[in-house]
Design an enzyme around this catalytic site. Structure first.
Site, PDB file in Angstrom:
ATOM      1  N   GLU A 136       6.409  -7.221   2.482  1.00 46.17           N
ATOM      2  CA  GLU A 136       5.833  -7.913   1.329  1.00 46.17           C
ATOM      3  C   GLU A 136       6.699  -9.117   0.979  1.00 46.17           C
ATOM      4  O   GLU A 136       7.926  -9.023   0.917  1.00 46.17           O
ATOM      5  CB  GLU A 136       5.744  -6.990   0.122  1.00 46.17           C
ATOM      6  N   ALA A 167       1.520 -12.189 -11.805  1.00 45.35           N
ATOM      7  CA  ALA A 167       0.823 -11.621 -12.963  1.00 45.35           C
ATOM      8  C   ALA A 167      -0.312 -12.533 -13.413  1.00 45.35           C
ATOM      9  O   ALA A 167      -0.126 -13.736 -13.593  1.00 45.35           O
ATOM     10  CB  ALA A 167       1.812 -11.413 -14.110  1.00 45.35           C
ATOM     11  N   HIS A 174      -2.759 -10.851  -1.502  1.00 45.56           N
ATOM     12  CA  HIS A 174      -2.971 -10.057  -2.710  1.00 45.56           C
ATOM     13  C   HIS A 174      -4.017 -10.752  -3.585  1.00 45.56           C
ATOM     14  O   HIS A 174      -4.090 -11.984  -3.628  1.00 45.56           O
ATOM     15  CB  HIS A 174      -1.681  -9.944  -3.524  1.00 45.56           C
ATOM     16  N   ARG A 192      -6.085  -4.364  -9.514  1.00 44.44           N
ATOM     17  CA  ARG A 192      -6.572  -4.760 -10.838  1.00 44.44           C
ATOM     18  C   ARG A 192      -5.553  -5.632 -11.541  1.00 44.44           C
ATOM     19  O   ARG A 192      -5.881  -6.631 -12.171  1.00 44.44           O
ATOM     20  CB  ARG A 192      -6.894  -3.533 -11.701  1.00 44.44           C
ATOM     21  N   HIS A 213       0.005   6.995 -15.334  1.00 46.70           N
ATOM     22  CA  HIS A 213      -1.234   7.724 -15.120  1.00 46.70           C
ATOM     23  C   HIS A 213      -0.912   8.989 -14.346  1.00 46.70           C
ATOM     24  O   HIS A 213       0.167   9.124 -13.774  1.00 46.70           O
ATOM     25  CB  HIS A 213      -2.247   6.874 -14.354  1.00 46.70           C
ATOM     26  N   LYS A 262     -12.315   3.564  -4.943  1.00 45.00           N
ATOM     27  CA  LYS A 262     -11.953   2.446  -4.067  1.00 45.00           C
ATOM     28  C   LYS A 262     -12.490   2.668  -2.651  1.00 45.00           C
ATOM     29  O   LYS A 262     -12.965   1.735  -1.993  1.00 45.00           O
ATOM     30  CB  LYS A 262     -10.434   2.284  -4.034  1.00 45.00           C
TER      31      LYS A 262
END
Length: 297
Positions: A11, A45, A71, A101, A155, A167
């Protein structure tokens, strides 16, 4: 899984200032020379680095032989804006996306659905597939990855598995996990997902554990605690070289565990630092030559 081994990928994030462009590209070139299966390029962001991300993706496409995954986050953009950006990336030659998201906008603690936006990752995957069908007349021309969360406090595991099912139904091809330090967290996520009907391969997202300050900041951002014993060993190192060795040893041990558990790929979060990522790959070349017969991919 080329040649029967897990994929290895990196990444990257786009340089935040023009002054950092040269060093960022040196990192790309050094990582590309190791023969990775792909790069992923972060989006920032609320799409804050969209133009810089696109510029880096274009350069990877034209100046290396490594496929870039772009991304894409839905926060802060309308559906029309996202469709247009996907079309632009496809025009550039991008064929691979990581759909996210994204975090709530600055100053907003919780996600608020937007009537003209894309409010879940599954909806974003559907949007990418819609652009794909409009452009190519079929699916299968693009790949779409999504995120999975072996650890974290924002979560529950059940919520993540339900989201992964959505997804998958929307057309995702594989998942890349976010940071974790306990191999059991990866194994447990995959096993629970498989039991629920998720068939996606789970590429393990790994951070080289050489920089205690970065690890601490990441824990604050993600809610995933760093093992105290590791932080203590890093803090007590005699110098930077010993600290680096301790971190690489810890990272290699984690990777060996997840590869043994059947991980089909390793995605190293480089933070645009080539040395730690390349040292992890060098340490693991022999173990990565074969894969486990376990079916946690």
């Amino acid at each position: 899984m080329p040649h029967g081994r897990p994929t290895v990928s990196f990444e990257l994030y786009p340089p935040r200032t023009p002054a950092r462009e040269a060093s960022a590209w040196e990192t790309v070139e050094r990582l590309a020379a190791s023969g990775p299966d792909f790069f992923s390029v972060t989006y920032g962001a609320s799409g804050s680095t969209r133009d810089a991300s696109r510029t880096l993706v274009r350069r990877i496409l034209t100046e290396t032989s490594v496929a870039p995954i772009a991304h894409l986050t839905s926060v802060g953009s309308t559906r029309a804006e996202l469709e247009r950006f996907v079309e632009e990336l496809v025009d550039d030659g991008v064929r691979d996306f990581l759909a996210l998201r994204g975090d709530p906008p600055a100053g907003q603690r919780e996600w608020v659905p937007q009537p003209d936006g894309v409010n879940t990752t599954a909806e974003l995957v559907t949007l990418i597939r819609s652009v794909e069908r409009a452009r190519f007349g079929t699916t299968g021309e693009l790949s779409v990855a999504v995120a999975a969360y072996p650890a974290g406090a924002s979560h529950t595991r059940t919520q993540d598995v339900v989201a992964l099912l959505d997804k998958q139904a929307a057309g995702a091809d594989f998942a890349i996990t976010q940071v974790f330090y306990d191999p059991a967290a990866y194994v447990d996520l995959v096993e629970e997902a498989r039991s629920a009907g998720v068939a996606l391969p789970f590429v393990a997202g790994i951070i080289p554990m050489t920089d205690p300050r970065r690890l601490t900041r990441l824990a604050q951002l993600t809610g995933v605690p760093v093992p105290e014993a590791l932080l203590e060993r890093l803090a007590s190192a005699a110098d930077d070289e010993e600290r680096h060795r301790i971190g690489i040893d810890a990272t290699a041990a984690l990777v060996e565990e997840v590869v043994s558990a059947g991980a089909p790929g390793l995605h190293l979060f480089t933070f645009n630092q080539h040395r730690p990522a390349l040292d992890v790959v060098e340490r693991l070349r022999r173990p990565l030559s074969t894969t486990s017969t376990r079916t946690t991919s």
